[in-house]
Design an enzyme around this catalytic site. Structure first.
Site, PDB file in Angstrom:
ATOM      1  CD  GLU A 171      -2.636   5.509   6.912  1.00 33.97           C
ATOM      2  OE1 GLU A 171      -2.632   5.515   5.667  1.00 33.97           O
ATOM      3  OE2 GLU A 171      -1.712   5.024   7.592  1.00 33.97           O
ATOM      4  N   GLY A 229       3.117   2.504  10.707  1.00 29.98           N
ATOM      5  CA  GLY A 229       4.050   3.616  10.518  1.00 29.98           C
ATOM      6  C   GLY A 229       4.821   3.972  11.777  1.00 29.98           C
ATOM      7  CG  HIS A 278      -5.682   1.839   5.462  1.00 28.44           C
ATOM      8  ND1 HIS A 278      -5.197   2.787   6.333  1.00 28.44           N
ATOM      9  CD2 HIS A 278      -4.662   0.980   5.233  1.00 28.44           C
ATOM     10  CE1 HIS A 278      -3.924   2.509   6.602  1.00 28.44           C
ATOM     11  NE2 HIS A 278      -3.580   1.413   5.950  1.00 28.44           N
ATOM     12  CG  ASN A 322      -1.693   1.248   1.418  1.00 26.66           C
ATOM     13  OD1 ASN A 322      -1.773   2.071   0.512  1.00 26.66           O
ATOM     14  ND2 ASN A 322      -2.294   1.414   2.597  1.00 26.66           N
ATOM     15  CD1 TRP A 323       3.457   1.075  -2.813  1.00 24.42           C
ATOM     16  CD2 TRP A 323       3.404   2.188  -4.763  1.00 24.42           C
ATOM     17  NE1 TRP A 323       4.167   0.336  -3.724  1.00 24.42           N
ATOM     18  CE2 TRP A 323       4.150   0.998  -4.938  1.00 24.42           C
ATOM     19  CE3 TRP A 323       3.233   3.037  -5.852  1.00 24.42           C
ATOM     20  CZ2 TRP A 323       4.735   0.644  -6.157  1.00 24.42           C
ATOM     21  CZ3 TRP A 323       3.801   2.700  -7.066  1.00 24.42           C
ATOM     22  CH2 TRP A 323       4.543   1.512  -7.212  1.00 24.42           C
ATOM     23  CE  LYS A 324      -0.012   3.266   4.749  1.00 22.13           C
ATOM     24  NZ  LYS A 324       0.143   3.358   6.196  1.00 22.13           N
ATOM     25  CD  GLU A 366      -3.009  -2.397   7.387  1.00 22.46           C
ATOM     26  OE1 GLU A 366      -1.935  -2.641   6.850  1.00 22.46           O
ATOM     27  OE2 GLU A 366      -3.655  -1.353   7.182  1.00 22.46           O
ATOM     28  N   GLY A 389       3.205  -1.027   4.175  1.00 23.11           N
ATOM     29  CA  GLY A 389       3.183   0.388   3.816  1.00 23.11           C
ATOM     30  C   GLY A 389       4.570   0.850   3.408  1.00 23.11           C
ATOM     31  N   GLY A 390       5.264   1.515   4.328  1.00 24.24           N
ATOM     32  CA  GLY A 390       6.547   2.155   4.026  1.00 24.24           C
ATOM     33  C   GLY A 390       7.545   1.281   3.273  1.00 24.24           C
ATOM     34  CB  SER A 393       5.913  -1.501  11.697  1.00 22.17           C
ATOM     35  OG  SER A 393       5.511  -0.180  11.991  1.00 22.17           O
TER      36      SER A 393
HETATM   37  P1  13P Z   1       3.455   0.631   7.492  1.00 20.44           P
HETATM   38  O1  13P Z   1       3.966  -0.661   6.915  1.00 20.44           O
HETATM   39  O2  13P Z   1       4.149   1.837   6.949  1.00 20.44           O
HETATM   40  O3  13P Z   1       3.400   0.582   8.987  1.00 20.44           O
HETATM   41  O4  13P Z   1       1.922   0.785   6.995  1.00 20.44           O
HETATM   42  C1  13P Z   1       1.045  -0.271   7.159  1.00 20.44           C
HETATM   43  C2  13P Z   1      -0.208   0.018   6.435  1.00 20.44           C
HETATM   44  O5  13P Z   1      -0.966   0.876   6.823  1.00 20.44           O
HETATM   45  C3  13P Z   1      -0.483  -0.767   5.214  1.00 20.44           C
HETATM   46  O6  13P Z   1      -1.787  -0.576   4.778  1.00 20.44           O
END
Ligand code: 13P
Length: 255
Positions: A97, A170, A95, A9-11, A164, A231-232, A210
């Site tokens: 967020e 993050g 999600h 997930n590149w956000k 999650e 994510g990251g 993470s």
């Molecule tokens: P991180 O891997 O950056 O913690 O993000 C997780 C995430 O929200 C994937 O959807």
């Protein structure tokens, strides 16, 4: 067989040109790694280009969100059929967020799931508790409430569930494999009790929060976890490829 899914997930990251750069760097590093399903979730503005570049490859494409209406006066919104037209197979729904920053409540999450399913997309439903809820010992209750309101009459086998925990996203504070497995097993138990043991055995359950090349193997080694939502670390082709290789050694689960 539940196939391992490694999803990135590149956000709100990467322009179309950066997306192209990622795909060009990433494809050679995963050539021949057939046992794991790989999906990337670029921002909307990169989907069309990513869809063209991924045509004929085994990598799946997904949207990070969708609107539940099919078309009309919804400024800024993207419909399920628009995602399908860009080559998407998956879409993230609920999600944390989106829930926290954009007001996606249980009703909206449910409508989005229905819209995704009716257009042929495979939704990845994200659930998870916050720090305070975990401290109070409410983690499982929060997650099963989110599942109940989202999945009531929907086919759980068309849906991937991603646990999650908000406190792990993050933050660098990954859930231990035991915590992640405990919740994956509770999710599977909930699906079994609501939809029957066969559905519980077949639904795919991911962990996100993470995930990185150092912890991905231990997490995916747990029996009820069928992959990761990253994510990251998914922004870097080498790191993401390393996580994919961790998944290859796990392969899949016979059910
Ligand atoms: P991180 O891997 O950056 O913690 O993000 C997780 C995430 O929200 C994937 O959807």
């Amino acid at each position: 067989m539940r196939r391992i899914l490694v999803a990135g997930n590149w956000k709100m990251n990467k322009t179309p040109a950066e997306t192209e750069g990622f795909i060009e760097a990433f494809l050679p590093t995963i050539a021949g790694l057939g046992r794991v399903e790989i999906a990337i979730f670029p921002p909307f503005t990169s989907l069309d280009r990513a869809g063209r570049l991924l045509e004929g490859t085994t990598i799946r494409l997904g949207g990070q969100d969708l609107h539940f209406e099919t078309s009309g006066a919804y400024t800024g919104a993207i419909s399920a059929s628009m995602l399908v037209a860009c080559g998407c197979r998956y879409v993230l729904v609920g999600h944390s967020e989106r829930r926290r920053l954009f007001g996606d409540d249980d009703r909206i999450v449910r409508l989005k799931l229905e819209a995704a399913l009716s257009s042929g997309l495979f939704p990845i439903l994200c659930v998870g508790e916050g720090t305070e809820e975990r401290r109070r010992g409410d983690s499982e209750g929060v997650v099963t409430d989110q599942l109940s309101s989202a999945l009531d009459a929907l086919d759980p086998e068309r849906i991937v569930i991603a646990y999650e925990p908000i406190w792990a996203i993050g933050t660098g504070q990954t859930a231990t494999p035991q915590i992640a497995e405990g919740m994956a097993s509770a999710i599977r138990g909930w699906v079994s009790s609501r939809f029957g043991g066969e559905a519980g055995g077949r639904v795919r359950s991911l962990y996100g929060g993470s995930v990185n090349p150092d912890n991905a193997g231990a997490i995916m080694g747990e029996p009820d976890i069928d992959g990761v939502l990253v994510g990251g670390a998914s922004l870097d082709p080498a790191k993401f490829a390393s996580i994919v290789r961790s998944g290859v050694s796990v392969g899949g689960r016979d059910v």
